[in-house]
Structure formats: structure tokens, C-alpha cells
Design a protein around this motif. Structure first.
Motif, PDB file in Angstrom:
ATOM      1  N   VAL A 102      71.222 -11.208 -45.516  1.00  0.00           N
ATOM      2  CA  VAL A 102      69.874 -10.749 -45.197  1.00  0.00           C
ATOM      3  C   VAL A 102      69.076 -10.669 -46.493  1.00  0.00           C
ATOM      4  O   VAL A 102      69.565 -10.128 -47.492  1.00  0.00           O
ATOM      5  CB  VAL A 102      69.892  -9.368 -44.502  1.00  0.00           C
ATOM      6  N   ALA A 103      67.869 -11.184 -46.476  1.00  0.00           N
ATOM      7  CA  ALA A 103      67.021 -11.116 -47.666  1.00  0.00           C
ATOM      8  C   ALA A 103      66.711  -9.663 -48.003  1.00  0.00           C
ATOM      9  O   ALA A 103      66.571  -8.823 -47.112  1.00  0.00           O
ATOM     10  CB  ALA A 103      65.730 -11.888 -47.429  1.00  0.00           C
ATOM     11  N   PRO A 104      66.593  -9.316 -49.289  1.00  0.00           N
ATOM     12  CA  PRO A 104      66.258  -7.937 -49.662  1.00  0.00           C
ATOM     13  C   PRO A 104      64.869  -7.542 -49.186  1.00  0.00           C
ATOM     14  O   PRO A 104      64.035  -8.385 -48.840  1.00  0.00           O
ATOM     15  CB  PRO A 104      66.346  -7.955 -51.190  1.00  0.00           C
ATOM     16  N   VAL A 105      64.620  -6.230 -49.183  1.00  0.00           N
ATOM     17  CA  VAL A 105      63.359  -5.694 -48.681  1.00  0.00           C
ATOM     18  C   VAL A 105      62.166  -6.319 -49.394  1.00  0.00           C
ATOM     19  O   VAL A 105      61.177  -6.707 -48.756  1.00  0.00           O
ATOM     20  CB  VAL A 105      63.331  -4.156 -48.818  1.00  0.00           C
ATOM     21  N   ALA A 106      62.229  -6.443 -50.703  1.00  0.00           N
ATOM     22  CA  ALA A 106      61.082  -6.981 -51.453  1.00  0.00           C
ATOM     23  C   ALA A 106      60.770  -8.411 -51.021  1.00  0.00           C
ATOM     24  O   ALA A 106      59.597  -8.786 -50.869  1.00  0.00           O
ATOM     25  CB  ALA A 106      61.363  -6.921 -52.953  1.00  0.00           C
ATOM     26  N   ALA A 107      61.799  -9.213 -50.796  1.00  0.00           N
ATOM     27  CA  ALA A 107      61.572 -10.601 -50.385  1.00  0.00           C
ATOM     28  C   ALA A 107      60.988 -10.648 -48.982  1.00  0.00           C
ATOM     29  O   ALA A 107      60.073 -11.435 -48.701  1.00  0.00           O
ATOM     30  CB  ALA A 107      62.884 -11.375 -50.444  1.00  0.00           C
ATOM     31  N   ARG A 108      61.500  -9.787 -48.085  1.00  0.00           N
ATOM     32  CA  ARG A 108      60.954  -9.774 -46.724  1.00  0.00           C
ATOM     33  C   ARG A 108      59.536  -9.220 -46.697  1.00  0.00           C
ATOM     34  O   ARG A 108      58.719  -9.613 -45.854  1.00  0.00           O
ATOM     35  CB  ARG A 108      61.881  -8.994 -45.790  1.00  0.00           C
ATOM     36  N   ALA A 109      59.210  -8.316 -47.610  1.00  0.00           N
ATOM     37  CA  ALA A 109      57.835  -7.833 -47.704  1.00  0.00           C
ATOM     38  C   ALA A 109      56.891  -8.965 -48.076  1.00  0.00           C
ATOM     39  O   ALA A 109      55.789  -9.088 -47.518  1.00  0.00           O
ATOM     40  CB  ALA A 109      57.742  -6.690 -48.718  1.00  0.00           C
ATOM     41  N   ASP A 110      57.314  -9.805 -49.025  1.00  0.00           N
ATOM     42  CA  ASP A 110      56.506 -10.968 -49.385  1.00  0.00           C
ATOM     43  C   ASP A 110      56.343 -11.905 -48.189  1.00  0.00           C
ATOM     44  O   ASP A 110      55.256 -12.435 -47.941  1.00  0.00           O
ATOM     45  CB  ASP A 110      57.147 -11.721 -50.550  1.00  0.00           C
TER      46      ASP A 110
END
Length: 535
Positions: free
Chosen positions: A197-205
Motif C-alpha cells: 500500500v502506498a504511504p499516506v503522503a503518496a496517496r495524499a498527492d
């Protein structure tokens, strides 16, 4: 006080009982005046931005009635399989995706249509060679199932049947060996929880870019039918760098097995909000999908499936939904089969609390159930492109085959529901179907995919008018959220959420309207998208 923004357009559809205007003034995020071009010099102040859109059409901000933009980032991770049409093509796409990856590196994909397998069982054995033995999780297009490779099942420790509180299932062969097909959330999560799963920061982007794309399609908001996992963290990460491009309203899930503490937590979550998002309701599911054989039908499907509720004890659903409704909390219930819809109607009859309650999807309903639904006062929420993209007029698709000719001919009854006086919100269910509201509204009128003029319409008698389709994204979407007093119309005192299209969706042929340029999208009085030709 001078307005912050004034928008002029050749046509303004206020959706407010026939009132007309060519100019709209906005102050502090609220519509403060309607008038003509002649009024603008009197309104204008030193800091007023005036946007003259010429012959464009200005609408209340379009709102998607059912979507999953945050959790959908994980549901739509990896390779998009939505254009794949047969098993050979699927193998080729997966082989290309897997090429160059380490033997232990995961292959993630989404949008897999079970029609790719024809009448054969949906099973991973057909794909193992293409994947080269790698762990893989391929999510089905309906987001209610997935196909896991042998390596993925081994990593997750799934080697046989499992028991769940909900009607989820690890599909196994006659010897009890998993085929790779996982049906419903709990079964899919067995493998999803060990997949990357992509990290939170990457999913926020990713979320920021996704919402910008949605704003560029004319959307100003969406009703989000989940609030799961670390959704709040992803939203907070986006808001740390600025406002969301869309206004989002979330409904966290209430699942089978919920206890008093779980219900209390759902009540407490209603206080959760950010600058442009809030929790406002609770989402239930009383069945699954017809394609997966997990819907709840009065009579079994062609394979003897879809005979039970998602809740092993349907009365437990009734108690839970009434508990929340009586406390004034809006509810939205996924109900696809006729037995499912009928149970929701029975469960919410006579409920107090004053909140708005809605039913999602309503794919198959006999005429008598349409009448009962209309009498119940419940709101309907439907997704026209589920019909036009995933079913065929000749019933050659998996969905129609499972239902049989008679029930397939009596499904997707958007027109009948509107004629019966039901409030009908429209949406996409992204990532199940594309989010762009222009083709969705066009498909609702055409009963076939916009731009594909050679396609045979599916039940054309259930078509909506152009105005009904637009209402599904404006006034009826607002009503579905209990927000008719603040949204869905262009009127003094309403939120200044606005969408401007180059073509008028009420007079332009639907195939053309589906491609109408979006000139301007405004949320809370702030432009979140503007074409290069605008101001």
C-alpha cells in the motif's frame, strides 16, 4: 459589501423554480445576488473578480451522488484492466505488467470485468503463467471481489474456506482448494492486507490530483460511501497543503456484527470534519453484486446464487439502521437485488428522527416494488453507467445472464422511479465507473454509452430527460444529502458551488453534451478549475 466574484453567462440554469439570470454575484462563498449584465457595474467593487463566460451555460455545482475517491486510491492501484475484453488480452496485459519485476514483486490491477472469462469460472489458474508465479491481486470492476494468484494466497495464509460475519467467501473447488476468487470485502481483505500500500503522503498527492481531475470535469462535490482505514490521515495530509478541490461528504460503514459500542462510535464520527469535508451519515450494505452472485434476490440467479442477505441476520440490519435513524443520522444502504430493496423499505417504514435515508444502486425491482419504494419516501441513488457500460441489450453479459431475460428486462428502472415521484441522485461509483458527470448524464438519457452511436440502448423506456439527468447531479443530489436548503440551486443564500459548460446540457444532444468543454468550476466562491480561455 462588494462581491468577491461575479460570473456572467449567456444561460444560467438556476434550477430554482424558473428564476432566470445572466449574472451571479458571490460574497464569502455564498450567492448574494442574481441579475443581468446591466447590474454588474453597480455590484462591482475594487476587489471583485468578474468572469464573463460569453455564451456558456452556468449550472449549480455538479455533485456525484456515490463515489469512493479516498479508498478508491487503493482499489484502483496498479494496472487498469477496464478496457480488457477477453482472456487472451488479459494474459497479455498481465504478462507485460509482470515483465521485469522480481519474482516476489506484487502485481496489482483493477477494473477486471468477469465477462472476460465468458461462461467459464473466474479463476486465477488461467493467469498464473502470465504472472510468472508472482503474487498478484486483481480487483474486479465492481469492487466487491478480487482474483488472487496462488503466491498471493500463500503469503496471506489462505489455503481453504473461511467463515465471515458477512456473506463473504473464499471460493474453493470441489477439493476445498481456493480458486483465487475472493467475494466481498472481508474475503478480499485477507489478501489486500498483505499487499503493498502506498504511504499516506503518496496517496495524499494522488487524491489531490484525482480531485483536480474531477473538478476539471465539472464536479464540485461528491457523496463518499465509506470512511475506512486511514482516510482521515490522507485528507489531513491534503489539507495541510491547501483546500480540497471538491466538497466531500463521507458515510462510514456499519457492517454485520456491529455492537452497541460500534453504533456509538458511528454516532460520534458524525462530528468529524475538515475545511471542505465532513462525515454526514452512515453506509450499510444488505447485499453484494449480481455479477458476483452475492446479491439478495427473491428468486435465485441462473447459477442458484444471490439468495441471501449480506447480513446473516437481516433483522440485525433493521435494528442497527433504525437505531441510527431514530437519532437523526442519515443512512445510505447498498441494495441491489429485489429482496434487498424490499427489506430496506420494510426496515425504514415509519422511522422517526427527521433525517434523509437513501438506497444505493437498486438494480432490479419489479413494478410493485417501485410503487412501494415511492410510497416509502426513501431517496434513490443510481449510477447510469453501470447499466450502459456493463450490461447489454441482448443479455449476452454476465449480469443479464445471471438474472435471466425477464428480470434483466425489468432492471435499471431510473425512468419508472422518477415517474413515480422518487428523488433520484445520480453518480458514478468511481472507481467502479469513470467519474466524469457529462457522460453519466448523457448515458442516463441515451441508455447506451455516449459517443457509441452503434450501441443498442438498454431498456430505452427507462431513459431520463435532460432535465431529470441534470437534477440528478444538482437538486436531487442535494436532497439526497439533506442539503436542499443550502445546495443544488443557484439562489441568494445558497452555497456558491457553480459549474460552467460551453454547451447547454438541456438543449444539446447528449452525445455532444458528453464532450462539452468545462469552462469553470467554483467551490465555495473560489474557482478550482478554469479553462485557459477564462479570465
Amino acid at each position: 459589501m462588494s462581491p468577491d466574484l461575479v460570473v456572467l453567462a449567456g444561460t444560467v440554469h438556476t434550477m430554482d423554480g424558473g428564476s432566470s439570470a445572466q449574472a451571479v454575484a458571490v460574497t464569502d462563498g455564498v450567492v448574494t445576488a442574481l441579475g443581468s449584465a446591466a447590474d454588474v457595474p453597480d455590484w462591482r467593487g475594487p476587489r471583485t473578480e468578474v468572469l464573463d463566460l460569453g455564451t456558456a451555460t452556468l449550472l449549480p455545482g455538479l455533485t456525484d451522488g456515490h463515489m469512493h475517491p479516498v479508498s478508491g486510491l487503493q482499489m484502483a492501484a496498479g494496472t487498469d484492466l477496464s478496457a480488457v475484453r477477453d482472456l487472451g488480452e488479459l494474459r497479455a496485459v498481465l504478462a507485460e505488467t509482470a515483465r521485469g519485476r522480481r519474482p516476489d514483486e506484487w502485481v496489482l490491477a483493477w477494473g477486471l470485468d468477469p465477462n472476460v472469462f465468458g461462461r467459464a469460472p473466474v479463476a486465477a489458474a488461467e493467469l498464473e503463467d502470465a504472472l510468472g508465479g508472482r503474487p498478484a491481486l486483481l480487483r474486479l470492476f465492481d469492487a466487491h471481489g478480487a482474483l488472487a494468484s496462488a503466491a498471493a494466497l500463500r503469503i496471506a495464509g489462505v489455503d481453504g474456506p473461511r467463515e465471515f460475519d458477512q456473506r463473504a467467501r473464499v471460493v474453493c473447488d470441489a477439493d476445498g482448494v481456493p480458486t483465487g476468487l475472493l467475494l466481498e470485502w472481508a474475503a478480499v481483505e485477507l489478501v489486500a492486507q498483505v499487499a503493498p500500500v502506498a504511504p499516506v503522503a503518496a496517496r495524499a498527492d494522488e487524491l489531490r490530483e484525482l480531485l483536480r481531475g474531477m473538478a476539471a470535469s465539472g464536479l464540485t462535490g461528491g457523496h463518499v460511501m465509506d470512511f475506512i482505514g486511514d482516510s482521515a490521515d490522507v485528507l489531513a495530509a491534503v489539507e495541510a497543503d491547501g483546500d480540497l478541490p471538491l466538497r466531500l461528504r463521507f458515510a462510514p460503514w456499519c457492517m454485520p456484527g456491529v455492537d452497541d459500542d460500534g453504533l456509538a462510535e458511528l454516532v460520534h464520527l458524525q462530528r468529524t470534519a475538515g475545511r471542505r469535508w465532513q462525515v454526514g451519515g452512515v453506509k450499510f450494505m444488505v447485499d453484494g453484486t449480481i455479477d458476483g452472485g452475492t446479491a439478495w434476490l427473491d428468486e435465485p440467479d441462473a447459477f442458484g446464487e444471490s439468495t441471501e442477505s449480506f447480513w446473516p441476520d437481516p433483522q440485525a440490519y433493521t435494528r442497527a439502521v433504525r437505531h441510527l435513524a431514530e437519532r437523526g443520522i442519515p443512512t445510505a444502504t447498498h441494495a441491489i437485488g429485489d429482496a434487498a430493496v424490499a427489506h430496506v423499505v420494510r426496515s425504514l417504514e415509519g422511522v422517526g428522527g427527521g433525517a434523509t435515508h437513501r438506497v444505493e444502486h437498486l438494480e432490479t425491482m419489479p413494478g410493485e416494488l417501485v410503487r412501494r419504494f415511492a410510497a416509502s419516501g426513501l431517496v434513490a441513488s443510481m449510477q447510469p453507467t453501470h447499466c450502459t457500460l456493463y450490461s447489454q441489450a441482448d443479455h449476452s453479459d454476465n449480469w443479464s445472464h445471471r438474472l435471466g431475460d425477464e428480470r434483466a428486462d425489468g432492471a435499471w428502472r431510473c425512468g419508472d422511479l422518477r415517474r413515480a415521484g422518487v428523488t433520484l441522485a445520480l453518480g458514478s461509483d468511481w472507481p467502479v465507473a469513470p467519474y466524469d458527470p457529462r457522460p453519466v448524464m448523457a448515458d442516463a438519457q441515451l441508455r447506451r454509452p455516449a459517443g457509441r452511436r452503434d450501441s443498442v440502448p438498454v431498456q430505452p423506456g427507462q431513459a431520463l430527460t435532460a432535465r431529470q439527468a441534470l437534477e440528478g447531479y444538482t437538486t436531487h443530489a442535494a436532497a439526497a444529502a439533506g442539503e436542499s436548503g443550502v445546495a443544488g440551486r443557484i439562489a441568494v443564500g445558497m452555497r456558491a458551488d457553480l459549474t460552467a459548460l460551453a454547451l447547454d446540457p438541456l438543449t444539446t444532444p447528449p452525445d455532444e453534451a458528453a464532450e462539452s468543454p468545462v469552462l469553470l468550476t467554483v467551490v465555495g466562491g473560489s474557482p478550482v478549475h478554469r479553462a485557459a480561455t477564462v479570465g
